[in-house]
Design a protein around this motif. Structure first.
Motif: not given
Ligand SMILES: *[C@@H]1O[C@H](CO)[C@@H](O)[C@H](O)[C@H]1NC(C)=O
Ligand SMILES: *[C@@H]1O[C@H](CO)[C@@H](O)[C@H](O)[C@H]1NC(C)=O
Ligand SMILES: *[C@@H]1O[C@H](CO)[C@@H](O)[C@H](O)[C@H]1NC(C)=O
Ligand SMILES: *[C@@H]1O[C@H](CO)[C@@H](O)[C@H](O)[C@H]1NC(C)=O
Ligand SMILES: *[C@@H]1O[C@H](CO)[C@@H](O)[C@H](O)[C@H]1NC(C)=O
Ligand SMILES: *[C@@H]1O[C@H](CO)[C@@H](O)[C@H](O)[C@H]1NC(C)=O
Length: 400
Positions: A235-238, A296-297, A302-303, A318-324
């Motif tokens: 997950x590159x953004x985080x 991951x896409x 942002x995440x 799906x999870x757009x919060x970095x796996x929250x």
């Protein structure tokens, strides 16, 4: 439900397959990639890779041929057309390539192989798998330096006892390959450790021939627990890695799922053992079940978006919060459920998600390979299934 959104795939699902001769890299629904019924070949547990030049490779576990092999299919137009380009056969054990393939491309030189080498693995076992005295399980590594046309044996990564899912037997299963740093990590399920009915582990190699010691990724104190079927994504953004796995523990259940899908997040893909396992839950009422996959896409915010698939449902998670853990949503896609369905996000079209299915684990339907390509943006903006039991479509986002 947002009636204003008519998704392309919803229209496609009720009509003919629109992209049977569609434009390269277009969206399409449940398109046949391989139908081996005439040759009595059943496909299950497929895998996908995209090479640096955009060529797609698909392979799959295949039942019905002795010795077993992994067929390799190629598409140069985003999955519209496919050609059967080779078979990965067992060159060393005399057993066949029995099940559970893995396939990746080296994007940098490693172990004397140039960038562009395709690596494949899988589980080789004796065709008479019920006879524990003749057999074993071997996770082997093969390489192709001609874009998956021909294959050479490279090394035995690991070996265990005959295939037998009873706790106390000692087989290994389900390899997953990933390059990290200047080394290749091979993840797999491992029944050899007497402390664990089954655990998840990996070994690392810098030369692709010799393999480091077995390092645990997921190993529970409860002996009967059988974490299985590792798939890892970055997950590159985080800058974290996610490992998904099924997590059966005897007959325990999570919202009716006996093989609930769990995940772990880690700064390094080699240190998952220290990370906490979290079960994916949707709305406190639903847990996906068995044989997960994860990609991951960068689409979705942002995440970006973590996309997980399971074995029992057509939907993705799906999870757009970095796996929250609180941020998982269940989304409809037009591709049927299948055992260990494979996902791929296209490099040049990162909003496009390919889903590739073979047969289900034990269902009666024909075990053919079919694929869909969906727009992740459309999937995220579309209907959300909030619970397993109802067929009503509800929005996950209460503000929506
Ligand atoms: C077809 O394959 C199955 C295994 O998938 C095997 O049990 C069966 O004997 C095969 N049938 C023929 C006609 O080869
Ligand atoms: C793969 O093996 C099958 C079964 O032996 C054979 O029919 C097919 O032609 C092979 N395909 C390639 C590309 O080698
Ligand atoms: C298992 O394999 C061994 C060694 O080949 C053989 O002697 C034995 O008869 C086999 N057992 C069965 C039940 O087929
Ligand atoms: C599978 O493993 C269990 C536990 O070791 C053993 O009792 C059983 O006999 C094995 N089954 C076969 C078919 O070898
Ligand atoms: C679950 O398994 C345990 C032991 O393995 C058994 O005692 C119990 O009855 C089982 N429960 C159900 C609901 O099947
Ligand atoms: C992105 O992920 C991080 C880590 O989980 C989180 O702190 C942040 O809130 C997320 N951003 C968004 C927009 O969800």
């Amino acid at each position: 439900m947002r009636f204003s959104q008519i998704l392309p795939w919803l229209a496609a699902a009720v009509g003919p397959v629109v992209a049977a001769d569609g434009d390269p890299w277009s969206l399409f629904t449940d398109k046949v990639v391989f139908d081996g019924r005439a040759q009595n070949l059943s496909a299950s547990y497929p895998r996908l890779a995209e090479l640096e030049d955009g060529t797609l490779l698909a392979t799959t576990g295949l039942f019905g041929a002795t010795p077993a092999f992994f067929p390799v299919f190629e598409s140069t137009d985003g999955g519209i057309h496919w050609a059967w380009v080779s078979n990965i056969t067992d060159q060393v054990n005399g057993w066949g390539m029995s099940a559970q393939p893995a396939i990746i491309e080296l994007t940098e030189p490693l172990g004397g192989f140039p960038a562009g080498t395709v690596l494949a693995s899988g589980n080789s076992w004796h065709p008479d798998s019920s006879n524990s005295s003749t057999g074993g399980t071997k996770i082997d590594l093969y390489a192709s330096t001609d874009k998956a046309r021909t294959w050479q044996f490279v090394s035995h990564i690991a070996q265990g006892g005959a295939p037998n899912t009873t706790n106390g037997a000692t087989p290994i299963w389900e390899p997953f390959l990933m390059v990290y740093g200047r080394s290749l990590a091979a993840y797999y399920s491992d029944q050899r450790d007497p402390l664990h009915g089954q655990k998840l582990a990996h070994q690392v190699s810098t030369d692709l021939r010799t393999w480091g010691s077995v390092v645990n990724d997921v190993a529970y104190d409860l002996y009967m627990q059988r974490p299985g079927m590792t798939v890892v994504a970055h997950i590159p953004p985080i800058d974290k890695y996610i490992l998904v796995y099924e997590n059966p523990a005897g007959n325990s259940s999570s919202h009716g799922s006996h093989y609930p899908v769990y995940y772990r997040l880690s700064d390094s893909p080699l240190t998952f053992d220290a990370a906490e396992g979290v079960g994916i839950e949707i709305g406190g009422a639903f847990a996906p079940n068995a044989a997960p996959y994860v990609v991951w896409s960068p689409a979705g915010g942002p995440n970006g978006t973590v996309v997980v698939s399971d074995a029992d449902y057509s939907t993705v998670y799906t999870n757009t919060a970095g796996g929250d853990p609180a941020a998982w949503q269940r989304r409809a896609v037009p591709q049927p459920s299948a055992y260990s369905r494979a996902l791929l996000v296209f490099k040049e079209h990162p909003d496009h998600l390919m889903l590739l299915s073979g047969g289900t684990f034990d269902g009666p339907e024909p075990k053919i390979l079919t694929a869909s390509v969906v727009s992740l943006t459309a999937v995220l903006g579309g209907d959300c299934l909030s619970s397993a039991k109802n067929t009503r479509r509800e929005l996950c986002d209460p503000e929506g």
